[in-house]
Design a protein around this motif. Structure first.
Motif, short mmCIF file in Angstrom:
data_model
loop_
_atom_site.label_atom_id
_atom_site.label_comp_id
_atom_site.label_asym_id
_atom_site.label_seq_id
_atom_site.Cartn_x
_atom_site.Cartn_y
_atom_site.Cartn_z
N GLU A 23 1.01 -1.26 0.03
CA GLU A 23 0.18 -0.07 -0.13
C GLU A 23 0.85 1.13 0.02
N THR A 24 1.97 1.14 0.84
CA THR A 24 3.10 2.59 0.78
C THR A 24 3.37 2.57 -0.59
N ASP A 25 3.65 1.69 -1.46
CA ASP A 25 4.15 1.77 -2.85
C ASP A 25 3.06 2.34 -3.60
N ALA A 26 2.11 1.56 -3.55
CA ALA A 26 0.74 1.93 -4.38
C ALA A 26 0.49 3.45 -4.30
N THR A 27 0.44 3.95 -2.94
CA THR A 27 0.04 5.39 -2.73
C THR A 27 1.03 6.41 -3.41
N ARG A 28 2.55 6.01 -3.13
CA ARG A 28 3.60 6.73 -4.10
C ARG A 28 3.34 6.73 -5.33
N ILE A 29 2.94 5.49 -6.19
CA ILE A 29 2.81 5.40 -7.51
C ILE A 29 1.46 6.17 -8.18
N ARG A 30 0.49 6.31 -7.23
CA ARG A 30 -0.65 7.06 -7.65
C ARG A 30 -0.20 8.44 -7.49
N ARG A 31 0.66 8.91 -6.62
CA ARG A 31 0.81 10.37 -6.50
C ARG A 31 1.61 10.63 -7.77
N LYS A 32 2.40 9.79 -8.43
CA LYS A 32 3.08 10.30 -9.49
C LYS A 32 2.39 10.30 -10.89
N LEU A 33 1.34 9.53 -10.70
CA LEU A 33 0.42 9.48 -11.81
C LEU A 33 -0.34 10.68 -11.75
N GLU A 34 -0.48 11.48 -10.47
CA GLU A 34 -1.47 12.51 -10.66
C GLU A 34 -0.61 13.77 -10.81
N ILE A 35 0.67 13.89 -10.32
CA ILE A 35 1.48 15.00 -10.33
C ILE A 35 2.75 14.98 -11.12
N GLY A 36 3.17 13.67 -11.29
CA GLY A 36 4.50 13.56 -11.95
C GLY A 36 5.35 13.20 -11.20
N LEU A 37 6.66 12.61 -11.52
CA LEU A 37 7.66 12.41 -10.75
C LEU A 37 8.47 13.40 -10.16
N TYR A 38 8.81 14.50 -10.99
CA TYR A 38 9.63 15.61 -10.58
C TYR A 38 8.97 16.25 -9.34
N ARG A 39 7.51 16.50 -9.12
CA ARG A 39 6.61 17.15 -8.20
C ARG A 39 6.89 16.04 -6.68
N VAL A 40 6.59 14.88 -7.15
CA VAL A 40 6.76 13.67 -6.00
C VAL A 40 8.37 14.13 -5.36
N LEU A 41 9.23 14.15 -6.10
CA LEU A 41 10.68 14.01 -5.55
C LEU A 41 10.69 15.52 -4.86
N GLU A 42 10.31 16.67 -5.44
CA GLU A 42 10.43 17.69 -4.64
C GLU A 42 9.49 17.81 -3.31
N GLU A 43 8.55 17.18 -3.31
CA GLU A 43 7.91 16.95 -2.24
C GLU A 43 8.43 16.07 -1.02
N GLU A 44 9.31 15.14 -1.71
CA GLU A 44 10.08 14.45 -0.66
C GLU A 44 11.38 14.77 -0.31
N GLY A 45 11.75 16.16 -0.97
CA GLY A 45 13.17 16.83 -0.75
C GLY A 45 14.11 16.37 -1.49
N GLY A 46 13.93 15.72 -2.48
CA GLY A 46 15.28 15.02 -2.87
C GLY A 46 15.14 14.67 -4.65
N VAL A 47 15.26 16.09 -5.29
CA VAL A 47 15.22 16.00 -6.97
C VAL A 47 16.39 15.20 -7.52
N GLY A 48 15.93 14.29 -8.41
CA GLY A 48 16.81 13.29 -9.15
C GLY A 48 16.91 11.91 -8.25
N GLU A 49 16.26 11.92 -7.03
CA GLU A 49 16.12 10.71 -6.38
C GLU A 49 14.85 10.15 -6.14
N THR A 50 14.52 8.83 -6.30
CA THR A 50 13.33 8.29 -5.80
C THR A 50 13.32 7.15 -4.79
N GLN A 51 12.21 7.13 -4.04
CA GLN A 51 12.11 5.91 -3.10
C GLN A 51 13.11 5.94 -2.34
#
Length: 566
Positions: free
Chosen positions: A538-566
């Motif tokens: 579920e934690t992975d699914a939530t993050r994937i849905r967020r990427k589909l909603e706003i894109g990977l770049y913005r997810v990374l910005e929210e997580e404070g790590g541009v250029g990195e993921t998970q």
């Protein structure tokens, strides 16, 4: 190896026992049991098949098809007395006598009727050429004619494909009559050249060496074997010899009955690894135990064969037949736990191993097995304790213990103790430097911690070179390249990983991230959708849905790590 005549046994309903009346011909009383028996046979469920065939036989007495299959099902369960009773129902002119002959041989040897078994073999009514020829050697020994017994074994050895088996039995027979020098000459390879090693032959030779007052040689032999295979029964035997507590008399095989049982066991073991052997190895393993009820290794082999056939409940029940005072008890309980796990009865498996660890706290094999069971049931804190107990009992400089460090390292990682996991993974690599699973796990762990990425890349590249078809390892290579910002280079290994494991949600998610970073955004979204379809955590699914909603770049910005993921 040449195949005994029983390879042609009518294992599948409708073959070999002549015409079987249909349910319509024999009345509806036969239909239910017959169809249920047919289904049980197709599933390999001998216990159910025995019940249903006998029920069908009650509705249609004298039906040779039902008689034959009822005999077979009972024999596969080791119920030889019941099989003998049913075999008496089959007319002598009816086909399928090979199975009846086998039952007769097993029951005859079980009661010590050497005269009757010999007469049956000489009349061509034994179990088949190879078994009959070897059995005759033991029957001659039982009659007191060792010279003729030796001639029989040597004659079988003329066929090079079975020479090792024949010479091994000659050695066993010589030891049985007290010719320990002759037995050792054969088992050591001095007489006829090196023979194929087996647990049984190692045990026999160790006993022979003790009788020759060569205890140090016996200990060296057992050390050599147990350093490779830490067999609990062998370790117990070694401890007894070292303590001077080993039995003063030779007791491995001393009678014709035990010898013929060993014939069936050895051939069952040899056939067990061959494709196309069907249930024949199981019949032979059951025959060995039916003749010699002390032959617990035959029961263990029967359990292994039943597990291989997916009959986990039957396998567990078979292991239970071995008592706590038997040298094979520990192996039997380990097999029983495995059978419970394979049957989805995880708590029962853990319970068996907890009890075994209580009974045998000084056996590293048992502690490690308990650790594995606890790890598989997500009880990593307890698993670490069990693995530590195992390591405390062994010489941790021996290479074979890399796996305990590796599995304990996995548990530490699951507990977020990354220092502990890294230390164990690195120690596993000290013991087994190029082990691809360890290289991959340590490399991937470093990647996830965003540490030592160049070292991690080197480890994972070595792992991929060793296991190029492992989707998880290839995924690690793509992921470390992603972490290093080498997105274009990450595409090929990540696509390869998805091709190898197309339904893994994490690998599909990783490929989506890589595609996004190289500008292939529609393909990235497609991969994320695929990842969701494979039910990620579920934690992975939530993050994937967020990427589909706003894109990977913005997810990374929210997580404070541009250029990195998970």
């Amino acid at each position: 190896m040449r195949r005994p005549l029983l390879a042609a046994l009518p294992i599948i309903i409708g073959l070999g026992f002549g015409h079987a009346a249909t349910a319509q011909e024999s009345g509806q009383g036969l239909a239910g049991p017959y169809l249920a028996a047919r289904a049980a046979v197709l599933e390999g469920n001998h216990r159910a098949a025995a019940v249903y065939f006998e029920n069908a036989l009650a509705a249609d007495p004298g039906n040779p098809l039902l008689i034959g299959n009822a005999i077979f099902a009972n024999a596969a369960l080791g119920q030889w007395m019941r099989a003998e009773t049913i075999a008496q129902m089959l007319p002598s002119a009816q086909g399928g006598q090979e199975l009846v002959n086998l039952v007769g041989m097993v029951r005859g040897m079980a009661v010590g009727d050497l005269v009757g078994v010999r007469a049956a073999i000489e009349a061509g009514q034994g179990a088949g050429p190879l078994i009959d020829d070897l059995a005759m050697g033991w029957i001659y020994l039982g009659e007191g004619d060792m010279s003729r017994a030796a001639e029989a074994f040597v004659a079988v050895a003329a066929d090079e494909s079975v020479a090792d088996i024949a010479y091994t039995h000659l050695a066993y027979a010589r030891a049985a009559v007290g010719d320990f020098e002759g037995a050792d000459a054969i088992l050591s390879g001095e007489a006829f050249g090196p023979l194929a090693a087996s647990t049984r032959a190692i045990r026999a030779r160790a006993e022979v060496l003790v009788q020759l007052d060569r205890r140090e040689d016996a200990l060296e032999l057992l050390d050599f074997y147990t350093n490779v295979v830490p067999d609990p029964a062998m370790l117990a035997m070694r401890a007894e010899i070292a303590a001077g507590a080993a039995p003063t008399g030779y007791g491995f095989l001393t009678t014709a009955q035990q010898g013929v049982a060993e014939v069936f066991y050895g051939i069952a073991r040899a056939l067990g690894g061959e494709s196309g052997s069907g249930t024949l190895p199981l019949l032979y393993a059951r025959a060995a135990h039916g003749i010699d009820p002390t032959h617990s290794e035959a029961l263990i082999l029967a359990g292994e064969l039943l597990r291989d056939a997916g009959q986990y409940s039957l396998a567990a029940d078979t292991y239970v037949e071995i008592g706590a005072d038997d040298p094979q008890f520990v192996d039997a309980q380990l097999g029983r736990a495995d059978a419970y796990f394979e049957d989805g009865r995880e708590e029962a498996a853990v319970g068996v191993l907890r009890d075994l660890a209580t009974l045998h706290p000084g056996l590293a094999t048992v502690q490690a097995a308990l650790g594995d069971a606890l790890r598989r049931t997500d009880r990593c804190t307890e698993a670490v304790d069990a693995y530590t107990a195992a390591l405390d009992l062994v010489d941790i400089t021996q290479n074979r213990y890399w796996f305990i460090y590796y599995t304990r390292g996995i548990c530490y990682e699951n507990l977020d103790d990354f220092a502990g996991s890294e230390a164990d993974f690195r120690q596993a690599l000290v013991l087994n430097p190029e082990q691809p699973q360890v290289l991959n796990n340590l490399g991937y762990s470093l990647v996830e911690q965003r540490r030592n990425l160049d070292e991690a890349l080197g480890m994972i590249e070595r792992a991929v070179a060793a296991r190029p078809d492992s989707g998880y390892i290839v995924d690690s290579l793509g992921w470390v390249l992603y972490r290093l910002g080498r997105f274009d280079e990450a595409v090929a290994p990540m696509e390869r990983a998805v091709a190898l494991l197309p339904t893994d949600p994490i690998i599909n998610d990783h490929l989506g991230d890589v595609y996004w970073m190289v500008g292939r955004k529609r393909e990235a979204q497609f991969q994320w959708q695929r990842a969701l379809s494979f039910a990620p955590a579920e934690t992975d699914a939530t993050r994937i849905r967020r990427k589909l909603e706003i894109g990977l770049y913005r997810v990374l910005e929210e997580e404070g790590g541009v250029g990195e993921t998970q």
